[in-house]
Structure formats: C-alpha cells, structure tokens
Design an enzyme around this catalytic site. Structure first.
Site, PDB file in Angstrom:
ATOM      1  N   ASP A   1       0.601  -6.542   6.232  1.00 32.74           N
ATOM      2  CA  ASP A   1       0.247  -7.075   4.921  1.00 32.74           C
ATOM      3  C   ASP A   1      -0.278  -8.500   5.075  1.00 32.74           C
ATOM      4  OD1 ASP A   1       2.772  -7.790   5.756  1.00 32.74           O
ATOM      5  OD2 ASP A   1       3.803  -7.096   3.977  1.00 32.74           O
TER       6      ASP A   1
ATOM      7  N   GLU B   1       3.387  -8.447  -1.963  1.00 32.88           N
ATOM      8  CA  GLU B   1       4.386  -9.175  -2.742  1.00 32.88           C
ATOM      9  C   GLU B   1       4.531  -8.646  -4.176  1.00 32.88           C
ATOM     10  OE1 GLU B   1       6.570 -10.903  -1.532  1.00 32.88           O
ATOM     11  OE2 GLU B   1       5.806 -11.637   0.366  1.00 32.88           O
TER      12      GLU B   1
END
Length: 440
Positions: free
Chosen positions: A99, A169
């Site tokens: 990520d 997130e």
C-alpha cells in the site's frame, strides 16, 4: 528400494537443499548490496507522503521502476493504483501487494528526513501528513523484491504480479482497484496473495500466525441536524454540538452493555466537526466513528446501537423526524485471514533467514484492520498470507519492554519510525517468501 536408489535420492535431496541455500544467499547478498539505494528511496518516500487516492508521485516512481525492470505495467487502476506483471513460464500466479498512502498526522520524530509536508483533504482542510504506518517501507520493499525477482528468473516459474495499492488507510483502495475491473483488464487472478506490513517489534522478528490476524472494520460519519442561532439564546435553537457530545458518551455503552464480555469490539470516535465561532450555535455537527469487530453479529449490534442512540437523542431534543441524524458509511472491510497451511509453509521457508524464536505465530489477532484480502475477496481460489515485519531498532524495543511497554512507539502516531536496517531485510523476507510460493 535398493542402495543405489537410496544413494541417488540422498544426493538429489542434498543437491536441491544446497541449491536452495545458494539462492537464499544470493538473494540476501543482492538486497544488502543494494541497501544504500534502497534507504535513499525510503527516505525520499518518507519525505514526500501522499494521502489516499492522491499518491500521484509515489505511483509514478513505481511505474518507472517496474517498467525499467521489464514488467508489463498498468496504471491508474482505482485512480492511482499500479500493477506490474512479469510472466515467466508455466506456474502459479503470485500477487505481491504494497500500500502507498500516508496518514494525516504531524511527524514529531525529529529525524533528519522527517516529513514537513501538508496536503489538502477532499473536504478542503489542509493537514500535516506523514508515513505513520510504514507504507513508505512497503513501497521500498516492493521495488527491491521486484528487482531481485526479475534478476533471478531462472530460479522460479510462473506469473508475478506486483501491486501498489492506493488508499489503504480509509479502507477503500483495494475495493477501488477491484471495482475498476482490474481483473477484466488483464490482471491475472492470483493463486496466492502475499504482503508485508511494518510493526514496532524488534528488527529481525516477524509475526505470521494462522487464521484471523486483523479485525473487520467500518468507517462512518454521523451528522446531527439542529437549528442554529446566537449563543446568547440557546432556547431558540436545537444544539447539534450537545447532541453529538451525548452520542459520544452513549456510543461507548454499546460495547460495555450490549456486547458480551467474552466477545470483542472497539468503537472509536476520531473527530467531531462543527461550527466555527464562539458565539454561534451551528446547524449541524459531524461525528466520525471507527468500528472494529470479528463477526457479522457483533457488527450488527454496533451499527444498530448507533442508529438507536442517534434517533433517541433526536427525539429527546425535539428534532423533527425528517431531520433525524444521517449515517454515511465509508470504508468497510472484513477480518483479514491467513491460510494456516500457507503461513506454516512460509514460516518454514523463512527459518534459515530468521531464527525460529523470531518467527512469532502465537499472538492473538490485532484490532487493527487491513483491506489486503479485499483484493481477492470471494473468489474461492486465492490463498493469503500477510506478514507483520519488525521494524523497531532492537535497542529501542528492548528499552521499551524493560519499561513495561509493548513497543517504543505505535502506528498512526507522530513518533512512528522504521529502522533503516529493516529496509534490506524486509526485501529479503519478501523475496524468500515469493520463491517459496512459486515452488510446485
């Protein structure tokens, strides 16, 4: 079985073992020889963090690196996602995910390469940003693993998919890539999905247990509607700030009074946004919540409880039904699960690299969440393994433990940092695991 056959098999097994050891040594040498470059990449990423779906600079770096290594590269998936595909003959399809996004947190580490950046969020607010969850390390590991795997193509067969994901997130990036039809556009569905995440235990240790490893989660905004007015005449208003404050306190009773003590759940209010002046009662207030759970039953209890509390507060304050609080559901993920057989296989392959006591398998699942498995959710084909890699300097970790702490710092805090020694090591862990997954 005669002695000649036994002797032949023994020699063959010894030769294969020696070959694997030689490849392992080669991987380690390559990563550590490249450590200077890797650390500079990491520092650059750390100084230039980008929020979810805004990772334009980061994705451009990944695109350039993967193309230079000979990967077939697809960009703009789920807005800023990048996929690199390296086909290397018949064999399994293995996807390695990292990520890219950062946090809206102000860095306080004092490191010479600290982030001083600010960014504007979607709502227009400008916030300080930093990599307070180690995604800068994740990207750096991906780039080096991609490089080593391309350099030793003669040691494995199959299709390697390197995936750089946006917006972990807010828990929406994986779904965005899947919803953007990446599999229809040519990304092969993996047999194995694998990834690494930093965690503040000592460098040289990992956590790779079986089964549920991280909680399911929901992100939601509750908006309370009232009637605004002058601070001197509250009797002429319906104050949404008071409603929001009441809700924050009552929400906690859902966990303490509606969920059995043997079950687990977390309900966190991360922010309340309302008004702008000292003497003005605003017309609305937004409460931002985050939920953690491990099964749908508990999730339903949480969501139903929030709705009941919202409506009860509206009734108590005389709010008309058409102005009852609204709920905006944002990111949502299911618990992250490691396949037991796969995690055991990976741990065995990592034993020559990390001593057995450094491969931790018996920790309970964390209440943190990941959208990692949503890249393959529901396909009934892919086996997953997600490893938490220690990235805290060993002396800092030992000092914290001696003081009764579980770690020297924690994710999503402004003092979160990654030991630079963990940069090449993480690349070795990632590459070693991929080579094991490509074995027949």
């Amino acid at each position: 079985m005669n002695k000649k056959v036994i002797t032949f098999l023994s020699i063959l097994i010894f030769s294969i073992g020696g070959l694997h050891a030689q490849v392992s040594k080669q991987v380690k040498q390559m990563a550590y020889a490249d450590s200077g470059r890797l650390v500079e990449i990491f520092k650059d990423l750390h100084q230039n963090p980008e929020l979810g779906f805004m990772e334009v600079r980061t994705s451009a770096i990944i695109e350039k690196e993967l193309k230079a290594l000979g990967y077939e590269v697809m960009t703009g998936i789920g807005k800023t996602g990048v996929v690199g595909i390296l086909k290397n003959g018949a064999g399994p399809v293995v996807m390695y995910r990292a990520d890219m996004d950062c946090n809206s947190v102000k860095e306080i580490t004092g490191l010479p390469y600290s982030s001083t950046k600010t960014m504007k969020k979607v709502d227009g607010t400008e916030v300080p940003v930093m990599h307070a969850c180690g995604h800068d390390a994740h990207v750096t590991w991906l780039l080096e693993v991609a490089k080593i795997m391309a350099s030793i193509k003669n040691e494995w067969k199959g299709t390697l998919v390197m995936l750089a994901q946006p917006a972990e997130e807010p828990l929406t990036g994986a779904k965005a890539m899947v919803n953007d039809k990446m599999y229809d556009k040519g990304v092969p569905v993996p047999d194995y999905l694998f990834g690494l995440h930093t965690t503040p235990i000592a460098t040289g240790s990992i956590k790779n247990g079986a089964g549920e490893r991280a909680a399911g989660s929901d992100q939601l905004d509750v908006t309370f509607y009232g009637i605004g007015g002058h601070g001197s005449t509250p009797e002429l208003t319906k104050d949404p700030v008071v409603m929001a404050c009441n809700a924050v306190l009552q929400y906690q009773t859902i966990v303490s009074r509606s969920i059995a003590a043997q079950d687990v759940a977390v309900l966190t209010v991360g922010a309340i946004h309302s008004g702008g002046d000292n003497n003005v009662i605003p017309a609305s207030a937004v409460v931002k919540l985050n939920l953690r759970w491990f099964n749908e039953r508990i999730r339903t209890v949480l969501l139903d409880g929030i709705k009941r509390i919202n409506e009860g507060i509206a009734v108590a304050n005389g709010v008309a039904k058409e102005n009852y609080p609204s709920i905006l559901m944002k990111g949502s993920v299911y618990p992250q699960v490691n396949d037991p057989a796969l995690s055991a296989k990976v741990n065995k392959a990592l034993t020559p690299l990390l001593t057995p006591e450094k491969i931790i398998t018996d920790t309970p699942p964390i209440m943190g969440s990941e959208d990692f498995n949503h890249l393959v959710l529901g396909n009934n084909k892919t086996l997953c393994d997600y490893i938490w890699v220690g990235t805290a300097q060993p002396d800092l970790y030992a000092k914290a433990v001696s003081e009764g702490k579980s770690a020297p710092f924690y994710n999503h805090n402004g003092n979160y940092q990654v030991d630079l020694a963990a940069i090449p090591l993480g690349a070795v862990i990632g590459t070693t695991t991929l080579l094991e997954l490509f074995k027949k």
